[in-house]
Design an enzyme around this catalytic site. Structure first.
Site, mmCIF file in Angstrom:
data_model
loop_
_atom_site.group_PDB
_atom_site.id
_atom_site.type_symbol
_atom_site.label_atom_id
_atom_site.label_comp_id
_atom_site.label_asym_id
_atom_site.label_seq_id
_atom_site.Cartn_x
_atom_site.Cartn_y
_atom_site.Cartn_z
ATOM 1 N N GLU A 122 -3.007 2.837 -3.677
ATOM 2 C CA GLU A 122 -1.638 2.414 -4.004
ATOM 3 C C GLU A 122 -1.562 0.934 -4.398
ATOM 4 O O GLU A 122 -1.091 0.581 -5.483
ATOM 5 C CB GLU A 122 -0.716 2.682 -2.805
ATOM 6 C CG GLU A 122 0.711 2.218 -3.061
ATOM 7 C CD GLU A 122 1.754 2.836 -2.140
ATOM 8 O OE1 GLU A 122 1.586 3.992 -1.718
ATOM 9 O OE2 GLU A 122 2.750 2.146 -1.852
ATOM 10 N N ASP A 180 -2.756 1.160 3.550
ATOM 11 C CA ASP A 180 -1.588 1.097 4.439
ATOM 12 C C ASP A 180 -1.337 -0.348 4.858
ATOM 13 O O ASP A 180 -0.235 -0.877 4.674
ATOM 14 C CB ASP A 180 -1.825 1.980 5.672
ATOM 15 C CG ASP A 180 -2.211 3.398 5.282
ATOM 16 O OD1 ASP A 180 -1.340 4.127 4.801
ATOM 17 O OD2 ASP A 180 -3.402 3.755 5.427
#
Ligand code: TRH
Length: 391
Positions: free
Chosen positions: A284, A27
């Site tokens: 990610e 994040d």
């Protein structure tokens, strides 16, 4: 709390990013990369609200976890110490990015609605290679109570999505990379010769790792494994029979030689991917970086409830394997599936397609670049909304 009006110069858009760290590094990894890029390449005045500065410190050691407000790489960093906190002075930016559906403080939203020129409000979603992403990317979502709407911004791997982050200087930096110096400095050994295969392993805990380590150990050619300290380190320690596989540890078994590396600041993470022949990545941001490294890679996707991640894994494979000969496509699909819980990975079956995987990795990076980089796509969206190209 006092309220101040924003007085950004016409040249300099002010942008606030709100980031709640759910777990791991992804994040803040994405938000920090985006903030730096919007500052450096688009000249935006960036402020980043982060609720967990200790995790941030790992990616950027200049961040002092005890400070409420500080600056790094030209970005103002605010410790988002509680959900209602929106900085000492309530300043509303021209562009407001709510990362991964975190909740922006109510007072901040109310002040956005009071602002004469309404900010461009972006809901930055998680990356997915699925086809539906292009349909939802860019859709507005009106606020139920205020005269505000936010836009869904979907990173993606295909045309019509927001793309993924890529800095303008990334390919040049990769071309300038001095592999020999890196091996001496970071690993403390000479760069392995071309007969060896260098593997980097950044992964969550993974039950498939034992089988793979055994295959590498028992294989005919030398494997040099680079493992950043983290969630997979315990499995390495057990395999080699050492108390822990912490940074600085090296171990050997049969044809396998492994080195544990310390966690490095984010701008240096790419070097690991450039130094290896094949990269195991996860989540990610490292998944995206592996694609820009133009090397074959294996993705350990972030596991979600009800196996919601499996269609995402297959969607990424569909992009990445497009045009590969069928045998190579089947081998990489089997290997990625096994690494994500379905079956036992078969290294020989995967790596015999090495040359085809290498060629495809390069070709795919070119295809992905055509989607446009996320920061540039975001800046274009904001320019269209504000009617002024200030990037
Ligand atoms: O850490 P991740 O697994 O992150 C996430 C989170 O779990 C998140 O909640 C989830 O939603 C998301 O995945 C999908 O993996 P990721 O995204 O690859 O982030 C790792 C970051 O750590 C990346 O920015 C690279 C960085 N990194 C360094 O800066 N230095 C290092 O030495 C290493 C190994 C990584």
């Amino acid at each position: 709390m006092s309220t101040a009006s924003t007085t950004s110069s016409p040249q300099e858009l002010a942008c606030d990013i709100f980031c709640a760290v759910v777990d791991n590094f992804g994040d803040i990894g994405v938000c920090w990369r985006l903030a730096r890029q919007l500052r450096a390449e688009h000249g935006w005045r960036m402020r980043l609200f982060v609720d967990d500065l200790a995790v941030f410190h790992a990616l950027c050691p200049a961040v002092d976890a005890s400070r409420a407000r500080q600056e790094a790489a030209g970005v103002v960093i605010e410790h988002w110490r509680e959900p209602a906190h929106a900085g000492e002075t309530l300043q509303i930016a021209d562009v407001v990015i709510e990362a991964f559906a975190c909740e922006i403080p109510h007072a901040y939203i109310a002040a956005m609605a009071r602002r004469e020129t309404k900010p461009v409000w972006i809901n930055l979603e998680y990356l997915s290679g699925e086809d539906w992403v292009a349909d939802f990317h860019g859709r507005p979502s009106p606020h139920p109570r205020h005269a505000l709407d936010k836009t869904f911004f979907f990173p993606g791997l295909g045309a019509g999505t927001g793309g993924v982050l890529k800095e303008r200087g990334l390919d040049d930096a990769r071309a300038r990379f001095d592999a020999a110096a890196w091996w001496r400095e970071r690993v403390g050994v000479e760069r392995p010769d071309d007969a060896s295969t260098v593997v980097s392993l950044f992964s969550y805990e993974n039950p498939a790792v034992d089988a793979l380590l055994a295959q590498w150990r028992d294989g005919a050619s030398r494997i040099v494994l680079l493992v950043p300290e983290g969630r997979i380190s315990g499995a390495l320690a057990r395999f080699f029979g050492v108390p822990k596989f912490a940074a600085g540890t090296s171990a050997r078994a049969g044809a396998l030689e492994a080195h544990a590396l310390g966690f490095v600041e984010q701008p240096r993470f790419d070097e690991l991917l450039w130094a290896a022949d094949v990269n195991f990545v996860r989540g990610e941001d490292s998944f995206v970086r592996a694609q820009w490294a133009r090397k074959p890679f294996v993705w350990h996707i972030y596991p979600q409830a009800d196996d919601a991640h499996l269609p995402k894994l297959d969607a990424a494979l569909a992009h990445y394997t497009r045009g590969l000969p069928p045998a190579a496509e089947r081998a990489i699909t089997r290997f990625w599936h096994a690494w994500n819980g379905a079956g036992v990975p078969d290294w020989a079956d995967f790596w015999r397609h090495r040359r085809q995987l290498e060629a495809r990795a390069s070709q795919w990076a070119d295809e992905l670049a055509r989607v446009g980089d996320l920061a540039g796509n975001l800046a274009a969206h904001v320019a269209a909304r504000t009617g002024a190209d200030r990037t």
